[in-house]
Write an enzyme that holds these catalytic residues in place. Structure first.
Site, mmCIF file in Angstrom:
data_model
loop_
_atom_site.group_PDB
_atom_site.id
_atom_site.type_symbol
_atom_site.label_atom_id
_atom_site.label_comp_id
_atom_site.label_asym_id
_atom_site.label_seq_id
_atom_site.Cartn_x
_atom_site.Cartn_y
_atom_site.Cartn_z
ATOM 1 N N ASP A 172 0.115 5.267 0.538
ATOM 2 C CA ASP A 172 0.010 6.325 1.536
ATOM 3 C C ASP A 172 -0.078 5.714 2.935
ATOM 4 O OD1 ASP A 172 -0.238 9.336 1.461
ATOM 5 O OD2 ASP A 172 -1.818 8.820 2.883
ATOM 6 N N ASP A 185 0.872 -1.155 0.000
ATOM 7 C CA ASP A 185 0.000 0.000 0.000
ATOM 8 C C ASP A 185 0.925 1.224 0.000
ATOM 9 O OD1 ASP A 185 -2.311 1.674 0.537
ATOM 10 O OD2 ASP A 185 -1.506 1.821 2.565
HETATM 11 N N1 PLP Z 1 -8.007 7.799 -2.179
HETATM 12 C C1 PLP Z 1 -7.460 9.021 -2.333
HETATM 13 C C2 PLP Z 1 -8.151 10.032 -3.172
HETATM 14 C C3 PLP Z 1 -6.241 9.327 -1.697
HETATM 15 O O1 PLP Z 1 -5.692 10.543 -1.853
HETATM 16 C C4 PLP Z 1 -5.621 8.324 -0.904
HETATM 17 C C5 PLP Z 1 -4.356 8.602 -0.224
HETATM 18 O O2 PLP Z 1 -3.681 9.601 -0.468
HETATM 19 C C6 PLP Z 1 -6.234 7.075 -0.791
HETATM 20 C C7 PLP Z 1 -7.416 6.849 -1.438
HETATM 21 C C8 PLP Z 1 -5.633 5.948 -0.013
HETATM 22 O O3 PLP Z 1 -4.526 5.476 -0.728
HETATM 23 P P1 PLP Z 1 -3.719 4.155 -0.258
HETATM 24 O O4 PLP Z 1 -4.572 2.965 -0.638
HETATM 25 O O5 PLP Z 1 -2.432 4.249 -1.042
HETATM 26 O O6 PLP Z 1 -3.509 4.302 1.203
HETATM 27 CA CA CA Z 2 -2.767 3.494 3.100
#
Ligand code: PLP
Ligand code: CA
Length: 310
Positions: A29, A27
């Site tokens: 973020d 993953d």
């Molecule tokens: N959706 C959006 C629009 C985001 O900006 C983020 C994180 O920045 C996420 C979902 C979650 O992303 P991840 O699955 O990489 O944690």
């Molecule tokens: Ca995440």
């Protein structure tokens, strides 16, 4: 075997788990970075994993960036080079889903970003709707007069900063239109995107819910925890679930998907989850909550460095 225990991954257990894996799904973020800041030591850990011959893939629910933009962000933040085919974003996977589910020539009405539009174009799916919606008339009741695109056979909902009542009306019109079935697809259900200092902004789940409520039907969700996202990885690379580690910061998306796909799951505490929440699930005696418990946790993926020979 046995119930997952969320043990700290360190020492000999860490060496064994990493030796047993040939693929790691990250993953993004909360694991590799927070916003624009790389997690300290994360790039070094990925460098070591790549040098040890591990396959690294990136699995993100964020539909706001193209695969190319992810490879560029990884490069900018000092991570080992990745190719677009290693990036599995909910935008790319949604385009893949529609390409397989829609008949040739069918179009999508899209509540989403320019990046989502670009991923659809990359697989040849025509689309309408992105960008700010013009008000089609003075009152909502007049809007039902605005023209509809005849080729639309799906409504796709992603992260859309131009989401509006007018777009919700238009989505409902496509979903209620007679004739061939119109699919309803959402990129993900993340309810909130955390910002620094406890602040947050509404996530795509809020927009999907609005359309589902209007249409009184449930969307197909492409992103984690749906296994569709893992299946996209498995179609591209020969991954063995028993030799794959899913690394994430969120229990109800990353860890749940990993557990339901038979992967080894590793929670990192650099993102949205605190260990107390895991312990509460473990102590609940509720089977559904046990599926949110990871096999292992680390404070940060930088903690994997000693097990990687550094
Ligand atoms: N959706 C959006 C629009 C985001 O900006 C983020 C994180 O920045 C996420 C979902 C979650 O992303 P991840 O699955 O990489 O944690
Ligand atoms: Ca995440």
């Amino acid at each position: 075997g046995g119930p997952r225990r969320c043990r700290r991954l360190e020492g000999e257990a860490a060496r064994a788990a990493l030796a047993n894996a040939d693929t790691l799904l990250f993953d993004c973020d909360g694991v590799l970075w927070r916003g624009e800041a790389a997690v300290s030591g994360a790039a070094a850990a990925l460098e070591r994993l790549a040098a040890a011959g591990k396959r690294l893939c990136y699995v993100t629910n964020n539909s706001g960036r193209t695969r190319a933009a992810y490879t560029e962000k990884l490069r900018r933040l000092g991570f080992p080079p990745a190719e677009p085919r290693h990036i599995f974003s909910s935008a790319f996977c949604a385009a893949r889903y529609l390409r397989q589910a829609l008949p040739p020539g069918a179009a999508a009405y899209v509540l989403g970003s320019a990046a989502l539009a670009a991923e659809l174009e990359a697989v040849g799916i025509p689309h309408v709707g992105t960008g700010p919606a013009a008000l089609p008339g003075p009152a909502p009741a007049d809007w039902v007069q605005a023209p509809l695109e005849p080729a639309v056979r799906a409504v796709l909902v992603g992260f859309d900063e131009h989401f509006s009542y007018a777009k919700l009306c238009q989505a409902l019109r496509y979903l209620l239109r007679g004739g061939p079935e119109c699919l309803l697809v959402g990129t993900n259900r993340d309810h909130r995107l955390p910002l620094e200092g406890g602040a947050g902004i509404p996530g795509t789940g809020c927009l999907v819910k609005a359309v589902e409520t209007a249409a009184q039907r449930e969307a197909f969700i492409v992103g984690k925890p749906n296994r569709f996202m893992f299946d996209c990885v498995a179609q591209e690379f020969p991954v063995d679930p028993a030799r794959t580690i899913m690394v994430g910061d969120r229990l109800d998306t990353d860890i749940l998907m990993g557990n339901s796909c038979g992967l080894t799951t590793l929670l990192t505490l650099t993102g949205v989850t605190a260990l107390d929440e895991v312990r509460a699930h473990q102590d609940s005696g509720c089977p559904a909550r046990h599926s949110l418990v990871p096999d292992f946790y680390v404070d940060s993926i930088a903690d994997l460095l000693p097990a990687l020979g550094q």
